[in-house]
Design a protein around this motif. Sequence first.
Motif, PDB file in Angstrom:
ATOM      1  N   SER A  86       0.841  -1.204   0.000  1.00  0.00           N
ATOM      2  CA  SER A  86       0.000   0.000   0.000  1.00  0.00           C
ATOM      3  C   SER A  86       0.873   1.250   0.000  1.00  0.00           C
ATOM      4  O   SER A  86       1.819   1.368   0.784  1.00  0.00           O
ATOM      5  CB  SER A  86      -0.900   0.007   1.234  1.00  0.00           C
ATOM      6  OG  SER A  86      -1.565   1.250   1.346  1.00  0.00           O
ATOM      7  N   SER A  87       0.538   2.188  -0.873  1.00  0.00           N
ATOM      8  CA  SER A  87       1.302   3.434  -0.905  1.00  0.00           C
ATOM      9  C   SER A  87       0.976   4.324   0.300  1.00  0.00           C
ATOM     10  O   SER A  87       1.624   5.342   0.521  1.00  0.00           O
ATOM     11  CB  SER A  87       1.049   4.186  -2.215  1.00  0.00           C
ATOM     12  OG  SER A  87      -0.332   4.407  -2.407  1.00  0.00           O
ATOM     13  N   SER A  88       0.001   3.918   1.100  1.00  0.00           N
ATOM     14  CA  SER A  88      -0.291   4.663   2.336  1.00  0.00           C
ATOM     15  C   SER A  88       0.835   4.468   3.353  1.00  0.00           C
ATOM     16  O   SER A  88       0.886   5.179   4.362  1.00  0.00           O
ATOM     17  CB  SER A  88      -1.623   4.195   2.943  1.00  0.00           C
ATOM     18  OG  SER A  88      -1.526   2.866   3.424  1.00  0.00           O
ATOM     19  N   TRP A  89       1.713   3.515   3.079  1.00  0.00           N
ATOM     20  CA  TRP A  89       2.839   3.253   3.978  1.00  0.00           C
ATOM     21  C   TRP A  89       4.031   4.166   3.693  1.00  0.00           C
ATOM     22  O   TRP A  89       5.012   4.155   4.421  1.00  0.00           O
ATOM     23  CB  TRP A  89       3.284   1.794   3.861  1.00  0.00           C
ATOM     24  CG  TRP A  89       2.205   0.791   4.170  1.00  0.00           C
ATOM     25  CD1 TRP A  89       1.057   1.020   4.878  1.00  0.00           C
ATOM     26  CD2 TRP A  89       2.177  -0.582   3.778  1.00  0.00           C
ATOM     27  NE1 TRP A  89       0.311  -0.130   4.954  1.00  0.00           N
ATOM     28  CE2 TRP A  89       0.965  -1.136   4.292  1.00  0.00           C
ATOM     29  CE3 TRP A  89       3.031  -1.401   3.057  1.00  0.00           C
ATOM     30  CZ2 TRP A  89       0.614  -2.483   4.100  1.00  0.00           C
ATOM     31  CZ3 TRP A  89       2.691  -2.739   2.863  1.00  0.00           C
ATOM     32  CH2 TRP A  89       1.485  -3.263   3.379  1.00  0.00           C
ATOM     33  N   TYR A  90       3.959   4.953   2.604  1.00  0.00           N
ATOM     34  CA  TYR A  90       5.057   5.847   2.238  1.00  0.00           C
ATOM     35  C   TYR A  90       4.877   7.220   2.908  1.00  0.00           C
ATOM     36  O   TYR A  90       3.764   7.586   3.308  1.00  0.00           O
ATOM     37  CB  TYR A  90       5.114   6.062   0.725  1.00  0.00           C
ATOM     38  CG  TYR A  90       5.179   4.813  -0.128  1.00  0.00           C
ATOM     39  CD1 TYR A  90       5.697   3.621   0.358  1.00  0.00           C
ATOM     40  CD2 TYR A  90       4.729   4.854  -1.445  1.00  0.00           C
ATOM     41  CE1 TYR A  90       5.756   2.487  -0.451  1.00  0.00           C
ATOM     42  CE2 TYR A  90       4.782   3.737  -2.256  1.00  0.00           C
ATOM     43  CZ  TYR A  90       5.286   2.551  -1.757  1.00  0.00           C
ATOM     44  OH  TYR A  90       5.346   1.434  -2.545  1.00  0.00           O
ATOM     45  N   ASP A  91       5.950   7.965   2.959  1.00  0.00           N
ATOM     46  CA  ASP A  91       5.838   9.337   3.459  1.00  0.00           C
ATOM     47  C   ASP A  91       5.723  10.324   2.303  1.00  0.00           C
ATOM     48  O   ASP A  91       5.980  11.516   2.457  1.00  0.00           O
ATOM     49  CB  ASP A  91       7.030   9.688   4.351  1.00  0.00           C
ATOM     50  CG  ASP A  91       8.368   9.633   3.617  1.00  0.00           C
ATOM     51  OD1 ASP A  91       8.375   9.388   2.383  1.00  0.00           O
ATOM     52  OD2 ASP A  91       9.405   9.843   4.272  1.00  0.00           O
ATOM     53  N   PHE A  92       5.312   9.822   1.146  1.00  0.00           N
ATOM     54  CA  PHE A  92       5.087  10.676  -0.029  1.00  0.00           C
ATOM     55  C   PHE A  92       3.981  10.036  -0.860  1.00  0.00           C
ATOM     56  O   PHE A  92       3.644   8.864  -0.673  1.00  0.00           O
ATOM     57  CB  PHE A  92       6.378  10.796  -0.865  1.00  0.00           C
ATOM     58  CG  PHE A  92       6.885   9.488  -1.402  1.00  0.00           C
ATOM     59  CD1 PHE A  92       6.585   9.075  -2.688  1.00  0.00           C
ATOM     60  CD2 PHE A  92       7.671   8.641  -0.600  1.00  0.00           C
ATOM     61  CE1 PHE A  92       7.042   7.859  -3.190  1.00  0.00           C
ATOM     62  CE2 PHE A  92       8.140   7.436  -1.089  1.00  0.00           C
ATOM     63  CZ  PHE A  92       7.822   7.042  -2.384  1.00  0.00           C
ATOM     64  N   GLU A  93       3.414  10.791  -1.784  1.00  0.00           N
ATOM     65  CA  GLU A  93       2.327  10.276  -2.608  1.00  0.00           C
ATOM     66  C   GLU A  93       2.884   9.427  -3.750  1.00  0.00           C
ATOM     67  O   GLU A  93       3.819   9.826  -4.446  1.00  0.00           O
ATOM     68  CB  GLU A  93       1.491  11.427  -3.182  1.00  0.00           C
ATOM     69  CG  GLU A  93       0.300  10.934  -3.990  1.00  0.00           C
ATOM     70  CD  GLU A  93      -0.565  12.068  -4.516  1.00  0.00           C
ATOM     71  OE1 GLU A  93      -1.582  11.778  -5.147  1.00  0.00           O
ATOM     72  OE2 GLU A  93      -0.201  13.244  -4.284  1.00  0.00           O
TER      73      GLU A  93
END
Length: 206
Positions: A86-93
Amino acid sequence: MYIADRYENTDRKDIENFIAENSFGILVNQTEGKLWATHIPLELDLNEKGEQVLYGHISKENPQWKGFAENDQVLAIFSGPHAYISSSWYDFENVPTWNYSAVHIYGTVKIIDGQAEIAHLTKLVDKYEAHSENPVSVGKFSKKTMMQTRGIVTFEIAIQQIQAVRKLSQNRDEKNFNSIITELEKLSDPNAKAVAADMRKCPFSK
């Protein structure tokens, strides 16, 4: 298969271990004018010439083996653990993705029989019976039981090319790489936990 440079695995020993640990593969060829695939155990071993090959067997009722004579080119596919990232785990979009490991082996196939066939079956059974409380062995099977080998076709694949991929978020910085591991380890999915474990061993991680 397509492999981006950063995800290509060229470590032969690691590839061999991967196949040993994920040996229930898919054998693909062309049979009766169409692509054919069978899910079977495929074992990496040395033949009588000391060459590294794949061994396997399929039911004689499976028409796939008849295609070996028409076209001896085959593909063996081995898949490891995989997980949604999941890209919700990144600190960027960014967009979500998928992490996974796989090996493709291309080669030429030939049917084997006699002692070579028995040797393959013996090693296969011994491998998977190793942790059984009361292991069985091919050498102790009765003649009646061994007659069932008439219903299979055993083959050897001479390896021509190996392609291996380990897509484990090597394109992320250390902070986001570790964040992905943490989030995967929180999940109950065994595949997710296995991918997290692979990432911790990944030679590209820092």
